[in-house]
Design a protein around this motif. Sequence first.
Motif, PDB file in Angstrom:
ATOM      1  N   VAL A   1       0.855  -1.195   0.000  1.00 25.34           N
ATOM      2  CA  VAL A   1       0.000   0.000   0.000  1.00 25.34           C
ATOM      3  C   VAL A   1       0.889   1.243   0.000  1.00 25.34           C
ATOM      4  CG1 VAL A   1      -1.769   1.316   1.225  1.00 25.34           C
ATOM      5  CG2 VAL A   1      -1.933  -1.183   1.112  1.00 25.34           C
ATOM      6  N   ALA A   2       1.980   1.221   0.764  1.00 25.72           N
ATOM      7  CA  ALA A   2       2.923   2.345   0.762  1.00 25.72           C
ATOM      8  C   ALA A   2       3.478   2.578  -0.640  1.00 25.72           C
ATOM      9  CB  ALA A   2       4.052   2.095   1.762  1.00 25.72           C
ATOM     10  N   ASP A   3       3.777   1.500  -1.366  1.00 23.78           N
ATOM     11  CA  ASP A   3       4.234   1.632  -2.753  1.00 23.78           C
ATOM     12  C   ASP A   3       3.175   2.333  -3.609  1.00 23.78           C
ATOM     13  OD1 ASP A   3       6.600   0.290  -2.130  1.00 23.78           O
ATOM     14  OD2 ASP A   3       5.863  -1.652  -2.885  1.00 23.78           O
ATOM     15  N   LEU A   4       1.898   1.949  -3.431  1.00 26.79           N
ATOM     16  CA  LEU A   4       0.813   2.588  -4.183  1.00 26.79           C
ATOM     17  C   LEU A   4       0.694   4.065  -3.827  1.00 26.79           C
ATOM     18  CD1 LEU A   4      -1.963  -0.166  -3.982  1.00 26.79           C
ATOM     19  CD2 LEU A   4      -0.643   0.505  -6.012  1.00 26.79           C
ATOM     20  N   VAL A   5       0.800   4.375  -2.549  1.00 23.69           N
ATOM     21  CA  VAL A   5       0.738   5.768  -2.095  1.00 23.69           C
ATOM     22  C   VAL A   5       1.810   6.592  -2.789  1.00 23.69           C
ATOM     23  CG1 VAL A   5       1.232   7.249  -0.096  1.00 23.69           C
ATOM     24  CG2 VAL A   5      -0.387   5.364   0.127  1.00 23.69           C
ATOM     25  N   LEU A   6       3.031   6.110  -2.763  1.00 23.13           N
ATOM     26  CA  LEU A   6       4.145   6.862  -3.354  1.00 23.13           C
ATOM     27  C   LEU A   6       4.030   6.939  -4.877  1.00 23.13           C
ATOM     28  CD1 LEU A   6       6.993   5.563  -1.064  1.00 23.13           C
ATOM     29  CD2 LEU A   6       5.850   7.799  -0.976  1.00 23.13           C
ATOM     30  N   ALA A   7       3.498   5.905  -5.495  1.00 23.94           N
ATOM     31  CA  ALA A   7       3.356   5.904  -6.959  1.00 23.94           C
ATOM     32  C   ALA A   7       2.282   6.863  -7.434  1.00 23.94           C
ATOM     33  CB  ALA A   7       3.049   4.487  -7.451  1.00 23.94           C
ATOM     34  N   HIS A   8       1.257   7.097  -6.607  1.00 25.25           N
ATOM     35  CA  HIS A   8       0.090   7.871  -7.076  1.00 25.25           C
ATOM     36  C   HIS A   8      -0.045   9.246  -6.421  1.00 25.25           C
ATOM     37  CE1 HIS A   8      -1.356   4.657  -9.596  1.00 25.25           C
ATOM     38  NE2 HIS A   8      -1.041   3.823  -8.614  1.00 25.25           N
ATOM     39  N   ALA A   9       0.802   9.569  -5.447  1.00 23.25           N
ATOM     40  CA  ALA A   9       0.756  10.900  -4.839  1.00 23.25           C
ATOM     41  C   ALA A   9       1.198  11.934  -5.882  1.00 23.25           C
ATOM     42  CB  ALA A   9       1.657  10.947  -3.615  1.00 23.25           C
ATOM     43  N   VAL A  10       0.589  13.105  -5.829  1.00 25.85           N
ATOM     44  CA  VAL A  10       0.900  14.170  -6.783  1.00 25.85           C
ATOM     45  C   VAL A  10       1.469  15.384  -6.054  1.00 25.85           C
ATOM     46  CG1 VAL A  10      -0.874  13.452  -8.434  1.00 25.85           C
ATOM     47  CG2 VAL A  10      -1.434  15.148  -6.680  1.00 25.85           C
ATOM     48  N   PRO A  11       2.277  16.188  -6.749  1.00 23.69           N
ATOM     49  CA  PRO A  11       2.785  17.402  -6.125  1.00 23.69           C
ATOM     50  C   PRO A  11       1.645  18.340  -5.724  1.00 23.69           C
ATOM     51  CG  PRO A  11       3.957  16.938  -8.171  1.00 23.69           C
ATOM     52  CD  PRO A  11       2.794  15.990  -8.106  1.00 23.69           C
ATOM     53  N   TRP A  12       1.812  18.977  -4.553  1.00 28.07           N
ATOM     54  CA  TRP A  12       0.809  19.944  -4.085  1.00 28.07           C
ATOM     55  C   TRP A  12       1.515  21.183  -3.610  1.00 28.07           C
ATOM     56  CZ3 TRP A  12      -4.209  19.629  -4.797  1.00 28.07           C
ATOM     57  CH2 TRP A  12      -4.997  20.598  -4.205  1.00 28.07           C
TER      58      TRP A  12
END
Length: 166
Positions: A153-164
């Motif tokens: 899940v951490a991998d998914l979080v890092l893969a899909h987080a976007v700059p804000w």
Amino acid sequence: MRLIGLAGWSGAGKTTLLARLIPALNARGFGVSTVKHAHHAFDVDQPGKDSHTHRQAGARQVLVSSANRWALMSELRGAPEPPLVELLARLDPVDLVIVEGFKRDAHPKIEVHRAANGKPWLHPDDPAIRAAATDTPPPGGLPFAGLDAVEQVADLVLAHAVPWPS
């Protein structure tokens, strides 16, 4: 700063997952802050404390500070709830912000879904959902990890987080 949300129906396990996800991301060297949406009246203050007395007396904001932490409480006093973008602007810079709730907002999200909950999937009706943490395969070939597979899940979080801000 990067942003990702965890969205899902009540009882799906968002808070439990987040409580396990934060230490996993910290261990990878990421500083994490969270924004949590509450659908009901809530209070972080306690009756009998001075800060509670200040709020009850009508203060719009009460800031409490100690050697260990500080907290700012703002009373809306009938004003509309601030939108997510306004709340995010109040955070100190950090590597990653994880938003729990705000499932109707357009930021990228990971759906937390538990089949036993008996609730429908938010995906594919919500195009902002990029992946899922679930105990059953999601519809439409969405990338996913198991609810207990915190590192994945951490991998998914890092893969899909976007700059804000975006």
